[in-house]
Design a protein around this motif. Structure first.
Motif, mmCIF file in Angstrom:
data_model
loop_
_atom_site.group_PDB
_atom_site.id
_atom_site.type_symbol
_atom_site.label_atom_id
_atom_site.label_comp_id
_atom_site.label_asym_id
_atom_site.label_seq_id
_atom_site.Cartn_x
_atom_site.Cartn_y
_atom_site.Cartn_z
ATOM 1 N N GLN A 46 1.032 -1.156 0.135
ATOM 2 C CA GLN A 46 -0.099 -0.070 -0.256
ATOM 3 C C GLN A 46 0.704 1.097 0.023
ATOM 4 O O GLN A 46 0.354 1.705 -0.599
ATOM 5 C CB GLN A 46 -0.911 0.090 1.340
ATOM 6 N N VAL A 47 1.625 1.375 0.986
ATOM 7 C CA VAL A 47 2.974 2.266 0.716
ATOM 8 C C VAL A 47 3.488 2.895 -0.166
ATOM 9 O O VAL A 47 3.306 4.061 -1.123
ATOM 10 C CB VAL A 47 4.175 2.716 1.829
ATOM 11 N N TRP A 48 3.860 1.657 -1.228
ATOM 12 C CA TRP A 48 4.802 2.157 -2.624
ATOM 13 C C TRP A 48 3.415 2.032 -3.616
ATOM 14 O O TRP A 48 4.069 2.913 -3.778
ATOM 15 C CB TRP A 48 5.487 0.608 -2.476
ATOM 16 N N ASN A 49 2.136 1.575 -3.449
ATOM 17 C CA ASN A 49 0.991 2.079 -4.533
ATOM 18 C C ASN A 49 1.339 4.216 -4.189
ATOM 19 O O ASN A 49 1.178 4.646 -5.458
ATOM 20 C CB ASN A 49 0.399 1.226 -4.098
ATOM 21 N N SER A 50 1.011 4.303 -3.113
ATOM 22 C CA SER A 50 0.870 5.561 -2.219
ATOM 23 C C SER A 50 1.892 6.605 -3.033
ATOM 24 O O SER A 50 1.713 7.888 -3.256
ATOM 25 C CB SER A 50 0.110 5.414 -1.279
ATOM 26 N N ARG A 51 2.961 6.458 -3.031
ATOM 27 C CA ARG A 51 4.197 7.455 -2.798
ATOM 28 C C ARG A 51 4.116 6.870 -4.703
ATOM 29 O O ARG A 51 3.920 8.174 -4.885
ATOM 30 C CB ARG A 51 5.457 6.642 -3.213
#
Length: 146
Positions: A46-51
């Motif tokens: 989720q964090v990588w997608n959000s970045r």
């Protein structure tokens, strides 16, 4: 290349779902470290997608309600596939890590990190399952493709 990454995200989503199921079926014998790791595995994607998407990220070690993990996994998959469809893999994205340090990587590098990171932590979870007398999942990519 995008088709290959999509396949790897399907593999990741599939085995995250299977891992959530094994944990759920054995919840009474599951230690907190396993719960922490499955959450971290999902949170990191989720964090990588959000970045990439410029959205608000999860905390990398936040513990989500267990009943939401399948939904988070599915949403992660959909967003990762959306990124594959909408972004150039060579596009560079500037972002801040969880400690606030700024970095820049290509979309490909960021997406591959999410896949590789998930594989690493599913291996850790499998080791902990085995130590707790629970049959680990066979999550090798080659078996998934057979």
């Amino acid at each position: 290349m995008k088709e290959k990454l999509a396949d790897l995200f399907e593999y990741t989503c599939h085995f995250n779902k299977e891992m959530i199921a094994v944990i759920s079926e054995n919840i009474s014998g599951i230690e907190e470290k396993i719960i922490s790791l499955i959450n971290h595995t999902l949170n990191a994607q989720q964090v990588w997608n959000s970045r990439i998407l410029g959205e608000a990220p999860f905390e990398v070690w936040q513990v989500n309600p267990f009943e939401t993990l399948e939904q988070i996994n599915h949403l992660n998959f959909k967003k990762s596939i959306g990124i594959l469809n909408d972004f150039d893999l060579d596009q560079k994205i500037a972002y801040h890590n969880s400690k606030g340090t700024e970095f820049e990587n290509t979309v490909f590098e960021m997406l591959f990190q999410a896949i590789n990171h998930s594989t690493y932590h599913r291996g850790q979870i499998n080791s902990l399952l085995k130590q707790n007398g629970i049959e680990p999942l066979l999550t090798d990519y080659i078996f998934y493709k057979r």
